[in-house]
Write a protein that holds these residues in place. Sequence first.
Motif, mmCIF file in Angstrom:
data_model
loop_
_atom_site.group_PDB
_atom_site.id
_atom_site.type_symbol
_atom_site.label_atom_id
_atom_site.label_comp_id
_atom_site.label_asym_id
_atom_site.label_seq_id
_atom_site.Cartn_x
_atom_site.Cartn_y
_atom_site.Cartn_z
ATOM 1 N N ALA A 188 0.857 -1.182 0.000
ATOM 2 C CA ALA A 188 0.000 0.000 0.000
ATOM 3 C C ALA A 188 0.893 1.232 0.000
ATOM 4 O O ALA A 188 2.122 1.136 0.103
ATOM 5 N N SER A 189 0.271 2.388 -0.102
ATOM 6 C CA SER A 189 1.029 3.622 -0.295
ATOM 7 C C SER A 189 1.232 4.405 0.989
ATOM 8 O O SER A 189 1.395 5.619 0.963
ATOM 9 N N ASN A 190 1.257 3.725 2.134
ATOM 10 C CA ASN A 190 1.461 4.414 3.409
ATOM 11 C C ASN A 190 2.933 4.784 3.590
ATOM 12 O O ASN A 190 3.825 4.006 3.266
ATOM 13 N N HIS A 191 3.168 5.949 4.151
ATOM 14 C CA HIS A 191 4.524 6.458 4.383
ATOM 15 C C HIS A 191 5.028 5.897 5.714
ATOM 16 O O HIS A 191 4.563 6.288 6.781
ATOM 17 N N THR A 192 5.988 4.981 5.653
ATOM 18 C CA THR A 192 6.485 4.313 6.854
ATOM 19 C C THR A 192 8.003 4.377 6.907
ATOM 20 O O THR A 192 8.667 4.723 5.933
ATOM 21 N N THR A 193 8.549 3.989 8.058
ATOM 22 C CA THR A 193 10.000 3.911 8.224
ATOM 23 C C THR A 193 10.303 2.939 9.358
ATOM 24 O O THR A 193 9.394 2.295 9.900
ATOM 25 N N GLY A 194 11.584 2.821 9.730
ATOM 26 C CA GLY A 194 11.953 1.985 10.853
ATOM 27 C C GLY A 194 11.193 2.411 12.097
ATOM 28 O O GLY A 194 11.000 3.600 12.344
ATOM 29 N N GLY A 195 10.782 1.447 12.902
ATOM 30 C CA GLY A 195 9.920 1.734 14.051
ATOM 31 C C GLY A 195 8.480 1.435 13.730
ATOM 32 O O GLY A 195 7.688 1.093 14.617
ATOM 33 N N ASN A 196 8.113 1.554 12.437
ATOM 34 C CA ASN A 196 6.790 1.135 11.987
ATOM 35 C C ASN A 196 6.706 -0.378 11.838
ATOM 36 O O ASN A 196 5.624 -0.917 11.574
ATOM 37 N N SER A 197 7.823 -1.063 11.982
ATOM 38 C CA SER A 197 7.787 -2.525 11.950
ATOM 39 C C SER A 197 6.835 -3.021 13.032
ATOM 40 O O SER A 197 6.958 -2.648 14.193
ATOM 41 N N GLY A 198 5.900 -3.857 12.638
ATOM 42 C CA GLY A 198 4.905 -4.362 13.573
ATOM 43 C C GLY A 198 3.656 -3.521 13.656
ATOM 44 O O GLY A 198 2.692 -3.907 14.335
ATOM 45 N N SER A 199 3.638 -2.370 12.984
ATOM 46 C CA SER A 199 2.454 -1.495 13.028
ATOM 47 C C SER A 199 1.253 -2.175 12.392
ATOM 48 O O SER A 199 1.382 -2.845 11.354
ATOM 49 N N PRO A 200 0.072 -1.981 12.967
ATOM 50 C CA PRO A 200 -1.125 -2.537 12.337
ATOM 51 C C PRO A 200 -1.457 -1.784 11.059
ATOM 52 O O PRO A 200 -1.295 -0.563 10.977
ATOM 53 N N SER A 241 12.626 7.061 1.211
ATOM 54 C CA SER A 241 11.534 7.894 1.720
ATOM 55 C C SER A 241 11.836 8.503 3.085
ATOM 56 O O SER A 241 11.104 9.368 3.549
ATOM 57 N N ASP A 242 12.914 8.059 3.753
ATOM 58 C CA ASP A 242 13.336 8.718 4.990
ATOM 59 C C ASP A 242 13.911 10.099 4.711
ATOM 60 O O ASP A 242 13.983 10.935 5.620
ATOM 61 N N ILE A 243 14.330 10.338 3.466
ATOM 62 C CA ILE A 243 14.988 11.590 3.108
ATOM 63 C C ILE A 243 14.196 12.363 2.065
ATOM 64 O O ILE A 243 14.051 13.579 2.155
#
Length: 761
Positions: free
Chosen positions: A650-662, A684-686
């Motif tokens: 999907a097109s959600n903006h994520t990064t490290g720490g989002n691992s495990g996010s619902p 996408s972090d930058i």
Amino acid sequence: MISKRILSFFAAVCLSIGITTATPPDEGMWLPLLLKQLNETDMQKKGMKLSAEDIYSINQSSLKDAIVSFGGFCTGEMISPEGLLLTNHHCGYGQIQQHSSVENDYLTNGFWAKTKAEEKPNPGLTATFIVRMEDVTQQILEGTANAKTEAERESIIQRNMAKVRRESTAGTHYDAVIKPYFYGNEYYMYITETFRDVRLVGAPPSSIGKFGGDTDNWMWPRHTGDFSLFRVYAGPNNEPAEYSPNNKPYKPKHHLPISLSGVQENDFTLVFGFPGRTNEYLTSQAVQEVYAVSNPHKINIRETKLNILDKDMKASDAVRIQYAAKYASIANAWKKWIGESRGIRKANAIEKKQELEKQFANWAAADPARKAKYGNLLAEFETNYKALDGITISRDYITEAAYGVEIIRFANTFVKLQEMLEANAPQNEINAQVEKLEKTVAPFYKDYNAPTDKKVFAALLDLYYKNIDAKMHPAAFATVRSKYKGDFNKYADEVFAKSAFTSEAGVRKALADVKAGKKDALKNDPALQLASSITDYYNKNVMPTYTKVNDNLNLLYRTYMAGLREMQSDKKFYPDANSTLRVAYGKVEPYEPVDGVKYLYYTTLEGIIEKAESGAAEDYAIPARLKELYEKKDYGRYGVNGELPVAFIASNHTTGGNSGSPVINANGQLIGTNFDRNWEGTMSDIVYNPDQVRNISVDVRYMLFIIDKFAGAGHLVEEMTLVTDDTSGLPQVDARRKQQSSEEPSKKNKKKKDKAAAVAN
């Protein structure tokens, strides 16, 4: 020579150099508190059937009450009224490894507690809920206008933060976290509740939880069952407590119902979690430094280390278990940096940053007041980034190469003790320091193999020696140059032959000698001498400049952010991720990595079998039981038209720490668990490239299939709230709240108590 495991993914490089025409996804990691004013209308236009209040509320249970910061490094979610917590397999990997041994190899075989009594405690692991958040900018910045220096301003801020935290949590068991946003232009406070009894409940074998391994890491299509289950336990009154066999499963204010209806292209998705760190507003000079200087060297250092670990792990099961989590962590960043650099180039990120800066300069010059405030800003950025020439690369080699050697990193924690001994500190103070160090010995050596580390020592220090100008070498390198002619293999022979740090017994004897009053017990230890030399160089020659320049840059970025928001007043800005609770939203959608190639938005078990039978990589081995279920098409209620969904993008903006996010659908129901990004989107972090950025999630139906059909742990599924009707929208969430209320008779009293505390604070 690069190992096959590391090389295997490069075949995909040629598939990611084009431009796609996919529908642009939604950029941003948004503050839950501000959804009503900034995002609710847009989210509902995109299909969401919830309100902002359903997502974040302090007056009633909401989605935020099901979200936890898992250990401070990942996200987890409540999926049952009995404290069952879902996160990624790679988030729980360290705990699974800690419970594993050659005799009980849970990494290889998986683990499933048949009863709550079999669930395994994890000392030090926490689950933190957000009680509420609050804009405290005015309180934190009070008095800073008259500060004459950045140091004075920061001192005032720290005092204000301590005061606000103290007043906000007085008389409660809550904690308060205050973080800066937009480089210190704004401050928000999070009131938190942290549970410290978190037990391992279940994990699939690594052949499922890490299927694809390093070959598929950061890649799409993906077929990884990246999930694990834990349980949060509470003491009396359902409140946090240290581990006790008498603790009871935590009763969450909200747990996520699980949708069995799956996903379709263009479905609305919401990711709720704790993204770690992004730097979306860096200037072109900073991005250039990452792209041309820092990333290439860090990639080379980690690749060298990975090759050594890979060979030794294949040769020994004991070493494999010791280094499994370490290897995964090293490899994860290594591969991410490769994709990030490629993404920066592909998105023309540096050129786009330069164009924005040109617009900013013209805008500032067009008005005398703006010119006075912002006119010299870009030139000052240039000056400060030039001051980091040689400093950034030195810092990278110290943190990645020198401290990438375990014996050096561990010996470095003893430097303070040696300084105390040389200063003839009182024996009682020395003994107190020894006791602190004694607690670290067993955990370190449990997962340490000296022969492996010796190879890493020689290889990484050789890179440091050859790739950094000699004028930036620590003093110890002069000895290597004169005594060993720059041969780090010979240097490694001496260090590992003579150092106490090669074994637990050696270190314990040295500490015992120090306690007995022997001041020179560690004086001539070569590993400690090397660590001390490197740390001394770092503290004297790297950190002063690095700290001074970054202090300057913080002020410049604070001003720059204020200017950008003033210049683009019609734009909705989101703050960089900083490990605080955020909402990202987008849609289920495919993408095109190159012209003529289009990736579907989902994968199935069929793809797992195809990879397993291809013989292309050792990372594609699968359990016999999984193949048996596939051949029988025994998918139960989790299959769809003879197929079993595994993952989706999907097109959600994520990064490290989002691992495990619902990953949550339009109705507030769980449809998957986020575990990665596609390789084309790691930049996408930058910088955000809307055509390429996709988050990767394991489909909840595959997780349930593994728990129920593969592992035979259906008792865990029975705890969950499974939903098959996705058309009911918000009433479904309301109905579930009523159900929870009947399941938890004390819920109303607790809600009143929480609300009273919120009002009082």
